[in-house]
Design an enzyme around this catalytic site. Structure first.
Site, mmCIF file in Angstrom:
data_model
loop_
_atom_site.group_PDB
_atom_site.id
_atom_site.type_symbol
_atom_site.label_atom_id
_atom_site.label_comp_id
_atom_site.label_asym_id
_atom_site.label_seq_id
_atom_site.Cartn_x
_atom_site.Cartn_y
_atom_site.Cartn_z
ATOM 1 N N GLU A 63 -1.530 6.036 4.518
ATOM 2 C CA GLU A 63 -0.799 4.786 4.288
ATOM 3 C C GLU A 63 -0.762 4.478 2.794
ATOM 4 O O GLU A 63 -1.673 4.851 2.050
ATOM 5 C CB GLU A 63 -1.485 3.621 5.029
ATOM 6 C CG GLU A 63 -0.720 3.120 6.250
ATOM 7 C CD GLU A 63 0.610 2.445 5.909
ATOM 8 O OE1 GLU A 63 1.367 2.956 5.065
ATOM 9 O OE2 GLU A 63 0.888 1.404 6.508
ATOM 10 N N ASP A 64 0.281 3.819 2.376
ATOM 11 C CA ASP A 64 0.362 3.454 0.961
ATOM 12 C C ASP A 64 -0.500 2.230 0.655
ATOM 13 O O ASP A 64 -1.174 2.182 -0.357
ATOM 14 C CB ASP A 64 1.820 3.228 0.509
ATOM 15 C CG ASP A 64 2.590 2.304 1.431
ATOM 16 O OD1 ASP A 64 2.157 2.095 2.577
ATOM 17 O OD2 ASP A 64 3.636 1.783 1.011
ATOM 18 N N ARG A 121 10.740 1.977 -4.985
ATOM 19 C CA ARG A 121 9.876 3.008 -4.396
ATOM 20 C C ARG A 121 9.722 4.212 -5.322
ATOM 21 O O ARG A 121 8.717 4.914 -5.283
ATOM 22 C CB ARG A 121 10.459 3.500 -3.061
ATOM 23 C CG ARG A 121 10.449 2.484 -1.930
ATOM 24 C CD ARG A 121 10.670 3.203 -0.606
ATOM 25 N NE ARG A 121 11.144 2.341 0.464
ATOM 26 C CZ ARG A 121 10.368 1.624 1.273
ATOM 27 N NH1 ARG A 121 9.056 1.636 1.127
ATOM 28 N NH2 ARG A 121 10.896 0.885 2.230
ATOM 29 N N LYS A 153 -5.659 -4.167 -0.377
ATOM 30 C CA LYS A 153 -5.761 -5.515 -0.943
ATOM 31 C C LYS A 153 -7.043 -6.149 -0.466
ATOM 32 O O LYS A 153 -7.404 -6.051 0.706
ATOM 33 C CB LYS A 153 -4.569 -6.368 -0.509
ATOM 34 C CG LYS A 153 -3.359 -6.167 -1.385
ATOM 35 C CD LYS A 153 -2.343 -7.267 -1.170
ATOM 36 C CE LYS A 153 -1.098 -6.965 -1.991
ATOM 37 N NZ LYS A 153 -0.009 -7.919 -1.687
ATOM 38 N N ASP A 182 7.940 -0.819 -1.843
ATOM 39 C CA ASP A 182 9.242 -1.398 -2.176
ATOM 40 C C ASP A 182 9.237 -2.915 -2.176
ATOM 41 O O ASP A 182 8.340 -3.571 -1.628
ATOM 42 C CB ASP A 182 10.286 -0.953 -1.143
ATOM 43 C CG ASP A 182 10.095 -1.662 0.212
ATOM 44 O OD1 ASP A 182 8.967 -1.617 0.748
ATOM 45 O OD2 ASP A 182 11.060 -2.270 0.703
ATOM 46 N N PHE A 219 2.333 -9.186 -5.586
ATOM 47 C CA PHE A 219 3.424 -8.387 -5.013
ATOM 48 C C PHE A 219 3.586 -7.136 -5.854
ATOM 49 O O PHE A 219 4.048 -7.189 -6.976
ATOM 50 C CB PHE A 219 4.738 -9.168 -4.938
ATOM 51 C CG PHE A 219 5.628 -8.597 -3.870
ATOM 52 C CD1 PHE A 219 6.330 -7.417 -4.096
ATOM 53 C CD2 PHE A 219 5.707 -9.198 -2.624
ATOM 54 C CE1 PHE A 219 7.110 -6.854 -3.088
ATOM 55 C CE2 PHE A 219 6.486 -8.648 -1.613
ATOM 56 C CZ PHE A 219 7.189 -7.473 -1.853
ATOM 57 N N GLY A 263 7.057 3.707 3.237
ATOM 58 C CA GLY A 263 6.236 3.522 2.042
ATOM 59 C C GLY A 263 5.272 4.646 1.722
ATOM 60 O O GLY A 263 5.021 4.949 0.561
ATOM 61 N N ASP A 280 -2.611 -4.228 3.652
ATOM 62 C CA ASP A 280 -2.472 -5.619 3.170
ATOM 63 C C ASP A 280 -3.074 -6.557 4.217
ATOM 64 O O ASP A 280 -4.283 -6.775 4.233
ATOM 65 C CB ASP A 280 -0.988 -5.890 2.901
ATOM 66 C CG ASP A 280 -0.743 -7.225 2.231
ATOM 67 O OD1 ASP A 280 -1.667 -8.058 2.182
ATOM 68 O OD2 ASP A 280 0.378 -7.467 1.752
#
Ligand code: PRP
Ligand code: MN
Ligand code: MG
Length: 180
Positions: A101-102, A167, A133, A161, A154, A46, A105
């Site tokens: 990091e993307d 992506r 998040k 993805d 989401f 990611g 969460d």
């Protein structure tokens, strides 16, 4: 806009601007380490796109290394189990490390990664996450660089993805619930 996306959260331009700001902040913060530079570590798959863009906004010697970790598989929910699929190619002992990091969460991935990388005794270890998040679970993870806070939806695009799709969308958007 892609048919499976209900709303664009961050446009290509907004992402580029924010990535540029984070790159400038890293360049400033590590100015004293300009000789040895830093090691950027991206968490595949990611974060590959974010790190590729971020690296080009950092004006310091910048090594790029990759680790593959997966906790989600192809599902929409974390399996709760983190697996190393590929380890780093280089040693990081004594180096200044920034994890790219993307998204943060549940925090499961970063909790695992921070512990794992800290045990290799880098000179310093920080996290740059494009998205975070706002949930209670990850509140205790210390991220020095955060791109955007995002809603608990989401979301896909710019590396993120669902079942390996989306992506390559240049923006970040909310996936329509009927898709997953
Ligand atoms: C996604 C995302 C983060 C992680 C965040 O990766 O890219 O790495 O989940 O979630 P967490 O904070 O709850 O751990 P994923 O495991 O889906 O693998 P991928 O990067 O290959 O998509
Ligand atoms: Mn990931
Ligand atoms: Mg994923």
């Amino acid at each position: 806009m892609h048919n499976d996306i209900s709303e664009i959260l961050f446009t290509e331009e907004q992402i580029a601007d924010r990535v540029s700001e984070i790159g400038a902040a890293i360049t400033r913060d590590y100015a004293d380490a300009a000789d040895e530079g830093i090691v950027l570590i991206s968490v595949l798959r990611g974060a590959a796109i974010f790190m590729a863009d971020l690296a080009r906004q950092i004006e310091l010697p910048c090594e790029m290394d990759y680790m593959a970790i997966s906790s989600y598989g192809n599902g929409a929910k974390s399996s709760g189990v983190v697996r190393i699929l590929k380890d780093l190619s280089s040693e990081i002992e004594g180096r200044h490390v920034v994890i790219a990091e993307d998204i943060l969460d549940s925090g499961l991935t970063l909790t695992y990664l921070l512990k794992n990388l800290a045990s290799r005794r880098p000179a310093s270890l920080e996290v740059a996450t494009l998205l975070r998040k706002k949930t209670l679970a990850q509140a205790k993870i210390d991220c020095k660089y955060i791109g955007f806070e995002c809603p608990d939806e989401f979301i896909v695009g710019y590396g993120l993805d669902f079942a390996e799709r989306y992506r390559n969308l240049p923006y970040i958007g909310i996936l329509k619930p009927e898709v997953y």
